[in-house]
Design a protein around this motif. Structure first.
Motif, PDB file in Angstrom:
ATOM      1  N   LYS A  62     -29.949   4.130 -62.046  1.00  0.00           N
ATOM      2  CA  LYS A  62     -28.481   4.644 -61.394  1.00  0.00           C
ATOM      3  C   LYS A  62     -28.481   4.302 -59.854  1.00  0.00           C
ATOM      4  N   TYR A  63     -29.591   5.030 -59.402  1.00  0.00           N
ATOM      5  CA  TYR A  63     -29.675   5.017 -57.919  1.00  0.00           C
ATOM      6  C   TYR A  63     -29.968   3.686 -57.579  1.00  0.00           C
ATOM      7  N   PHE A  64     -31.037   3.124 -57.906  1.00  0.00           N
ATOM      8  CA  PHE A  64     -31.269   1.674 -57.592  1.00  0.00           C
ATOM      9  C   PHE A  64     -30.054   0.796 -57.469  1.00  0.00           C
ATOM     10  N   ALA A  65     -29.369   0.870 -58.700  1.00  0.00           N
ATOM     11  CA  ALA A  65     -28.131   0.031 -58.807  1.00  0.00           C
ATOM     12  C   ALA A  65     -27.127   0.340 -57.559  1.00  0.00           C
ATOM     13  N   GLU A  66     -26.829   1.488 -57.440  1.00  0.00           N
ATOM     14  CA  GLU A  66     -25.874   2.197 -56.349  1.00  0.00           C
ATOM     15  C   GLU A  66     -26.178   1.449 -54.932  1.00  0.00           C
ATOM     16  N   ARG A  67     -27.518   1.737 -54.565  1.00  0.00           N
ATOM     17  CA  ARG A  67     -28.133   1.447 -53.439  1.00  0.00           C
ATOM     18  C   ARG A  67     -28.176  -0.205 -53.237  1.00  0.00           C
ATOM     19  N   ILE A  68     -28.349  -0.908 -54.334  1.00  0.00           N
ATOM     20  CA  ILE A  68     -28.582  -2.432 -54.221  1.00  0.00           C
ATOM     21  C   ILE A  68     -26.950  -2.953 -54.400  1.00  0.00           C
ATOM     22  N   GLY A  69     -26.027  -2.582 -55.191  1.00  0.00           N
ATOM     23  CA  GLY A  69     -24.770  -3.011 -55.507  1.00  0.00           C
ATOM     24  C   GLY A  69     -23.928  -2.562 -54.304  1.00  0.00           C
ATOM     25  N   GLY A  70     -24.116  -1.369 -53.539  1.00  0.00           N
ATOM     26  CA  GLY A  70     -22.896  -0.949 -52.681  1.00  0.00           C
ATOM     27  C   GLY A  70     -21.718  -0.747 -53.242  1.00  0.00           C
ATOM     28  N   ASN A  71     -20.660  -1.292 -52.687  1.00  0.00           N
ATOM     29  CA  ASN A  71     -19.120  -1.041 -52.817  1.00  0.00           C
ATOM     30  C   ASN A  71     -19.023  -2.194 -53.942  1.00  0.00           C
ATOM     31  N   ASN A  72     -19.683  -3.017 -54.175  1.00  0.00           N
ATOM     32  CA  ASN A  72     -19.886  -4.159 -55.307  1.00  0.00           C
ATOM     33  C   ASN A  72     -19.874  -3.544 -56.781  1.00  0.00           C
ATOM     34  N   VAL A  73     -20.380  -2.244 -56.789  1.00  0.00           N
ATOM     35  CA  VAL A  73     -20.641  -1.863 -58.209  1.00  0.00           C
ATOM     36  C   VAL A  73     -20.038  -0.365 -58.326  1.00  0.00           C
ATOM     37  N   THR A  74     -19.802   0.032 -59.624  1.00  0.00           N
ATOM     38  CA  THR A  74     -19.598   1.315 -60.099  1.00  0.00           C
ATOM     39  C   THR A  74     -20.601   1.625 -60.973  1.00  0.00           C
ATOM     40  N   VAL A  75     -21.505   2.372 -60.701  1.00  0.00           N
ATOM     41  CA  VAL A  75     -22.648   2.891 -61.845  1.00  0.00           C
ATOM     42  C   VAL A  75     -22.395   4.115 -62.355  1.00  0.00           C
TER      43      VAL A  75
END
Length: 166
Positions: free
Chosen positions: A29-42
């Motif tokens: 979850k943390y990795f996806a939030e950091r990589i995706g930024g505002n482009n993702v909701t994790v």
């Protein structure tokens, strides 16, 4: 019969809704939030007082995973419930698949407990892959690749964020 041809409109990345990403543990979850930024909701739907590796999802949780754009798996035997439910294969990303040959196998069957959850052993595969930071980087790269595959127009953002995370 009439054929209506509509012009192809390219929308800016900011006009596209964030990808709906579900993870099976906090590191992903943390990795996806950091990589995706505002482009993702994790989302990690596991209650805060439950260890995700031993969590059993409810039907509503499974339905939410099924409806996600992307489902991040840890691999290495983590989240055993995955094998007992139907999830869309095209949405699954096993973030440790690239280093499956480097999994740590644990022999022995010493049992113990960590509280009221009952006895268990750690025989099998060491599933806490992210504790080896070189493997964590590989997991983060797998997430970045999956995000780029779904949103190639946002590749520069994902690559920039991945580099910052690394």
């Amino acid at each position: 019969l009439f054929a209506v041809i509509l012009p192809c409109v390219a929308y800016p990345a900011s006009a596209v809704s964030p990808l709906n990403v579900y993870a099976v543990n906090y590191p992903l979850k943390y990795f996806a939030e950091r990589i995706g930024g505002n482009n993702v909701t994790v989302t990690l739907p596991v209650p805060a007082d439950v260890d995700p590796v031993y969590w059993t999802p409810r039907i509503a949780d499974i339905t939410a995973y099924q409806q996600a754009d992307l489902i991040l798996l840890n691999g290495a035997g983590y989240a055993k419930w995955i094998d007992r439910v139907s999830l869309p294969r095209r949405k699954l990303v096993d973030t440790s698949a690239a280093f499956r040959d480097r999994y740590i196998r644990v022999d022995g069957t010493v049992t113990h407990s960590h509280g009221p959850g009952g006895d268990h052993s750690h025989a099998g595969t060491a599933f806490t892959t992210w504790l080896d930071l070189t493997l964590a980087v590989e997991q983060a790269r797998a997430i970045a690749n999956a995000l780029v595959r779904l949103r190639p127009q946002q590749a520069a953002d994902f690559d920039h964020n991945l580099a910052a995370l690394e």
